[in-house]
Motif scaffolding. Sequence first.
Motif, PDB file in Angstrom:
ATOM      1  N   GLU A   1      70.554  21.864  65.588  1.00  0.00           N
ATOM      2  CA  GLU A   1      70.836  21.264  64.284  1.00  0.00           C
ATOM      3  C   GLU A   1      71.625  22.247  63.433  1.00  0.00           C
ATOM      4  O   GLU A   1      71.264  23.414  63.319  1.00  0.00           O
ATOM      5  N   GLY A   2      72.733  21.790  62.859  1.00  0.00           N
ATOM      6  CA  GLY A   2      73.586  22.654  62.070  1.00  0.00           C
ATOM      7  C   GLY A   2      73.049  22.868  60.667  1.00  0.00           C
ATOM      8  O   GLY A   2      72.106  22.217  60.222  1.00  0.00           O
TER       9      GLY A   2
ATOM     10  N   ILE B   1      74.343  22.156  57.691  1.00  0.00           N
ATOM     11  CA  ILE B   1      74.445  21.016  56.779  1.00  0.00           C
ATOM     12  C   ILE B   1      73.337  20.010  57.035  1.00  0.00           C
ATOM     13  O   ILE B   1      72.729  19.475  56.103  1.00  0.00           O
ATOM     14  N   SER B   2      73.036  19.764  58.315  1.00  0.00           N
ATOM     15  CA  SER B   2      71.947  18.843  58.640  1.00  0.00           C
ATOM     16  C   SER B   2      70.619  19.366  58.104  1.00  0.00           C
ATOM     17  O   SER B   2      69.828  18.613  57.531  1.00  0.00           O
TER      18      SER B   2
ATOM     19  N   VAL C   1      71.296  12.356  57.399  1.00  0.00           N
ATOM     20  CA  VAL C   1      72.395  12.905  58.195  1.00  0.00           C
ATOM     21  C   VAL C   1      72.299  12.287  59.577  1.00  0.00           C
ATOM     22  O   VAL C   1      71.293  12.457  60.276  1.00  0.00           O
TER      23      VAL C   1
ATOM     24  N   ASP D   1      73.912  11.816  63.352  1.00  0.00           N
ATOM     25  CA  ASP D   1      74.786  12.421  64.351  1.00  0.00           C
ATOM     26  C   ASP D   1      75.685  11.343  64.948  1.00  0.00           C
ATOM     27  O   ASP D   1      75.203  10.337  65.474  1.00  0.00           O
TER      28      ASP D   1
ATOM     29  N   HIS E   1      82.935  17.191  60.097  1.00  0.00           N
ATOM     30  CA  HIS E   1      82.760  17.892  61.363  1.00  0.00           C
ATOM     31  C   HIS E   1      81.709  18.956  61.149  1.00  0.00           C
ATOM     32  O   HIS E   1      81.836  19.775  60.238  1.00  0.00           O
ATOM     33  N   GLU E   2      80.680  18.983  61.975  1.00  0.00           N
ATOM     34  CA  GLU E   2      79.695  20.054  61.885  1.00  0.00           C
ATOM     35  C   GLU E   2      79.777  20.925  63.132  1.00  0.00           C
ATOM     36  O   GLU E   2      79.762  20.426  64.248  1.00  0.00           O
ATOM     37  N   ASP E   3      79.868  22.222  62.929  1.00  0.00           N
ATOM     38  CA  ASP E   3      79.915  23.198  64.018  1.00  0.00           C
ATOM     39  C   ASP E   3      81.109  23.007  64.945  1.00  0.00           C
ATOM     40  O   ASP E   3      81.097  23.457  66.087  1.00  0.00           O
ATOM     41  N   GLN E   4      82.147  22.318  64.486  1.00  0.00           N
ATOM     42  CA  GLN E   4      83.367  22.099  65.270  1.00  0.00           C
ATOM     43  C   GLN E   4      83.106  21.406  66.603  1.00  0.00           C
ATOM     44  O   GLN E   4      83.927  21.451  67.508  1.00  0.00           O
TER      45      GLN E   4
ATOM     46  N   TRP F   1      80.707  15.102  64.937  1.00  0.00           N
ATOM     47  CA  TRP F   1      80.821  14.521  63.612  1.00  0.00           C
ATOM     48  C   TRP F   1      79.447  14.090  63.130  1.00  0.00           C
ATOM     49  O   TRP F   1      78.606  13.647  63.916  1.00  0.00           O
ATOM     50  N   ILE F   2      79.233  14.210  61.843  1.00  0.00           N
ATOM     51  CA  ILE F   2      77.997  13.709  61.243  1.00  0.00           C
ATOM     52  C   ILE F   2      78.349  12.845  60.032  1.00  0.00           C
ATOM     53  O   ILE F   2      79.321  13.116  59.320  1.00  0.00           O
TER      54      ILE F   2
END
Length: 273
Positions: A19-20, A22-23, A36, A38, A59-62, A65-66
């Motif tokens: 989990e990034g 932002i999440s 959030v 995924d 984009h999360e963690d490249q 997408w979230i």
Amino acid sequence: MRLLALAIALCLALPVHAEGFISRLLNKPVPGGVAVVDLGPAPNAPAARFQNKPVLVIHEDQQRWIAIVGIPLSVKPGIEQLLVAGKTREFEVGNKHYTEQRITIKNQQQVNPNAKNLARIERELSEQTHAYQQFSARQPSNLLFDRPVNGPLSSPFGLRRFFNGEERNPHSGLDFAANSGTPIKAPAAGKVILIGDYFFNGKTVFIDHGQGLISMFCHLSAIGVKLGDELPRGGVLGKVGATGRATGPHLHWNVSLNDARVDPAIFIGAFKP
């Protein structure tokens, strides 16, 4: 072999992805909160909608997408659906209890307005509703927001409010206790899309941070920006005051996602379940 089997079992028990940030920061899926969702990997940002309104996608963690979905206070706990590229993705909304707040207002017109004031209120509500519904293509500069003023949190989001004993709409923002004249800073970069001096909100500024993420600041003593101004993160937009329906100087800050007013405390890491 036993060690190999154990290693494989541990790998299978891990989530497909970590989990990034932002999440972890924003995923508070309750009425008045944020979900959030995924959306997985894709070459371009998938288009997502909730309750027929466009939703912020980043984009999360490249890697994936979230969708960052604002959940209106009116939504009941249970399963909700997000529409993504013509297909539905489900997410669960939990429960949250909001307490009551009882306020005494000396000006009776601010509790039971006459016909003239009601007409004014309706015009002003239409202006503000239109601002909340804007959805620009810009990406938000940051989602971990700065606090707009240095001061203790006072009235939290979601309070059931009673003015002179009569129930009104729940508290749609977060209040900061601060002295009149305290500078108010933009929690993220954005464009000024509405300014006004309103019956209930007093002197007010709306900032579009991008993709339906909008801040509203009200009860200001002075507005320091013009319509269309681009504000950097930390740029001063006005000063704390007590204009409109306010019992004393403070900042009332709203955050809106996909036209749903959500708890600003989520964005500053101060959310309480």
